[in-house]
Scaffold this motif. Structure first.
Motif, PDB file in Angstrom:
ATOM      1  N   LEU A 151       9.967 -22.546  61.817  1.00 42.95           N
ATOM      2  CA  LEU A 151      10.251 -21.117  62.001  1.00 42.95           C
ATOM      3  C   LEU A 151       8.934 -20.360  62.100  1.00 42.95           C
ATOM      4  O   LEU A 151       8.117 -20.395  61.167  1.00 42.95           O
ATOM      5  N   LEU A 152       8.725 -19.679  63.212  1.00 40.58           N
ATOM      6  CA  LEU A 152       7.444 -19.030  63.518  1.00 40.58           C
ATOM      7  C   LEU A 152       7.462 -17.583  63.037  1.00 40.58           C
ATOM      8  O   LEU A 152       7.805 -16.664  63.782  1.00 40.58           O
ATOM      9  N   ARG A 153       7.070 -17.349  61.784  1.00 40.27           N
ATOM     10  CA  ARG A 153       7.033 -15.982  61.259  1.00 40.27           C
ATOM     11  C   ARG A 153       5.826 -15.261  61.849  1.00 40.27           C
ATOM     12  O   ARG A 153       4.688 -15.458  61.425  1.00 40.27           O
ATOM     13  N   THR A 154       6.104 -14.417  62.815  1.00 42.32           N
ATOM     14  CA  THR A 154       5.079 -13.831  63.680  1.00 42.32           C
ATOM     15  C   THR A 154       4.883 -12.352  63.370  1.00 42.32           C
ATOM     16  O   THR A 154       5.856 -11.606  63.253  1.00 42.32           O
ATOM     17  N   PRO A 155       3.624 -11.880  63.253  1.00 43.60           N
ATOM     18  CA  PRO A 155       3.336 -10.470  63.022  1.00 43.60           C
ATOM     19  C   PRO A 155       3.065  -9.752  64.341  1.00 43.60           C
ATOM     20  O   PRO A 155       3.531 -10.171  65.401  1.00 43.60           O
ATOM     21  N   ILE A 156       2.273  -8.683  64.301  1.00 44.02           N
ATOM     22  CA  ILE A 156       1.784  -8.025  65.514  1.00 44.02           C
ATOM     23  C   ILE A 156       0.944  -9.018  66.306  1.00 44.02           C
ATOM     24  O   ILE A 156       0.019  -9.630  65.765  1.00 44.02           O
ATOM     25  N   VAL A 157       1.264  -9.199  67.581  1.00 44.90           N
ATOM     26  CA  VAL A 157       0.506 -10.117  68.430  1.00 44.90           C
ATOM     27  C   VAL A 157      -0.331  -9.289  69.404  1.00 44.90           C
ATOM     28  O   VAL A 157       0.211  -8.574  70.264  1.00 44.90           O
ATOM     29  N   LEU A 158      -1.635  -9.366  69.270  1.00 49.83           N
ATOM     30  CA  LEU A 158      -2.537  -8.612  70.125  1.00 49.83           C
ATOM     31  C   LEU A 158      -2.595  -9.255  71.509  1.00 49.83           C
ATOM     32  O   LEU A 158      -2.812 -10.456  71.632  1.00 49.83           O
ATOM     33  N   GLY A 159      -2.386  -8.423  72.536  1.00 58.04           N
ATOM     34  CA  GLY A 159      -2.479  -8.917  73.900  1.00 58.04           C
ATOM     35  C   GLY A 159      -1.145  -9.192  74.560  1.00 58.04           C
ATOM     36  O   GLY A 159      -1.109  -9.758  75.654  1.00 58.04           O
ATOM     37  N   VAL A 160      -0.061  -8.798  73.923  1.00 58.75           N
ATOM     38  CA  VAL A 160       1.271  -9.015  74.486  1.00 58.75           C
ATOM     39  C   VAL A 160       1.846  -7.682  74.935  1.00 58.75           C
ATOM     40  O   VAL A 160       1.911  -6.719  74.162  1.00 58.75           O
ATOM     41  N   GLU A 161       2.265  -7.631  76.177  1.00 61.03           N
ATOM     42  CA  GLU A 161       2.789  -6.406  76.757  1.00 61.03           C
ATOM     43  C   GLU A 161       4.084  -5.984  76.051  1.00 61.03           C
ATOM     44  O   GLU A 161       4.947  -6.805  75.767  1.00 61.03           O
ATOM     45  N   GLY A 162       4.182  -4.674  75.776  1.00 58.86           N
ATOM     46  CA  GLY A 162       5.413  -4.137  75.238  1.00 58.86           C
ATOM     47  C   GLY A 162       5.580  -4.261  73.740  1.00 58.86           C
ATOM     48  O   GLY A 162       6.577  -3.805  73.193  1.00 58.86           O
ATOM     49  N   GLY A 163       4.614  -4.859  73.051  1.00 56.65           N
ATOM     50  CA  GLY A 163       4.733  -5.029  71.618  1.00 56.65           C
ATOM     51  C   GLY A 163       4.112  -3.878  70.839  1.00 56.65           C
ATOM     52  O   GLY A 163       3.696  -2.857  71.395  1.00 56.65           O
ATOM     53  N   ALA A 164       4.034  -4.058  69.511  1.00 64.24           N
ATOM     54  CA  ALA A 164       3.504  -3.013  68.643  1.00 64.24           C
ATOM     55  C   ALA A 164       2.054  -2.697  68.975  1.00 64.24           C
ATOM     56  O   ALA A 164       1.631  -1.536  68.934  1.00 64.24           O
ATOM     57  N   TRP A 165       1.275  -3.722  69.301  1.00 68.19           N
ATOM     58  CA  TRP A 165      -0.142  -3.514  69.634  1.00 68.19           C
ATOM     59  C   TRP A 165      -0.276  -2.563  70.812  1.00 68.19           C
ATOM     60  O   TRP A 165      -1.070  -1.612  70.776  1.00 68.19           O
TER      61      TRP A 165
END
Length: 287
Positions: A151-165
């Protein structure tokens, strides 16, 4: 290894990384397939076109639903129902004695809820808010898989379009939220891809915090974003303003929530080496 990768903001990044690492990729798409490297699936209806997942060695399910909306009852039902149903669609096409014996399912650090100063890792308990419980239900659906599952518990991912970053790089959300003391857990997309490939290739099971080793305060996150983009930090955004725009629930459980995640398993147990362990370097690479 032949890996099926389902749709989602991270899907294209992972598919490219897998190909660069020498793996074959089958993309699960929510439209008509355009060639032999694609296969149509309908996560809401529980369908994957023939031959399903019987001709792959591993699956990475990255299907997710955007939570950055006002949480009306209808939106709550969509978030929880869609993520659980999409995951169960994958799970129902896995066989205990089939070719596919490895399953990686996207999750999120929202599992922990608002935890203040507490250091969080894979063994930390689920939070008490609605989103934490919805994330736990998402993970519970994946745990029904009859094959080895991570299970990939993922936070804010820098460099992904449309995300929190991307939402916080510029515009009305470029300032710190409230006093800015809440912890932000993050990871550069290149490190997320490399870590996920490592996990797909390995045997680690259960939850893994897929994050960089150095979480930062929200105010520091905003300041680093401003430096990387060559501008002044945005004006602080009072909590009452966030509540007016996004509603009280999302503001409390996402924008003002503090999650100090630390990825013990990746660097300590699996020997993962980060390209971008520091926020400033990660953002400089993306600017």
């Amino acid at each position: 290894m032949r890996v099926a990768v389902s749709s989602g903001r991270l899907g294209g990044h992972l598919a490219a990384g897998l190909r660069s690492a020498g793996h074959e990729v089958l993309c699960l798409v929510e439209r008509e397939a355009s060639g032999p490297e694609e296969r149509r699936w309908d996560p809401a209806a529980g369908r994957i076109d023939n031959p399903g997942l019987s001709d792959v060695d591993a699956v990475a399910n990255l299907f997710e639903v955007d939570v950055w909306r006002r949480w009306t009852p209808e939106v709550r039902d969509e978030i929880r129902g869609s993520q659980v149903t999409g995951t169960l669609t994958i799970v129902s096409h896995l066989e205990p004695d089939g070719r596919c014996q490895r399953f990686a399912n996207l999750s999120a650090t929202s599992f922990y809820g608002d935890r203040g100063e507490e250091i969080l890792d894979a063994d930390s308990s689920v939070g008490t808010g609605w989103l934490a419980q919805a994330t736990a239900a998402w993970e519970a659906a994946a745990r029904h898989a009859p094959v080895s599952t991570v299970l990939l518990r993922t936070p804010i991912v820098l460099g992904v379009e449309g995300g929190a970053w991307e939402r916080r790089r510029r515009g009305p959300l470029a300032g710190r939220f409230g006093p800015g003391r809440q912890w932000r857990t993050w990871i550069h997309v290149d490190d997320w891809v490399a870590a996920t490939i490592l996990l797909l290739e390995g045997r680690q099971e259960g939850p893994v915090v897929v994050s960089a080793p150095k979480p930062v305060r929200d105010a520091d996150f905003v300041a680093a974003l401003a430096v990387a983009s060559g501008r002044r930090p945005g004006l602080p955004i009072p909590e009452r303003v966030l509540r007016l725009q996004f509603g009280a629930d999302l503001t409390r459980e996402v924008l003002m929530a503090s999650q100090r995640g630390e990825p013990r398993i990746l660097p300590t147990e699996l020997g993962f080496t980060y390209r971008y362990p520091d926020l400033a370097d990660a953002l400089a690479h993306l600017s």
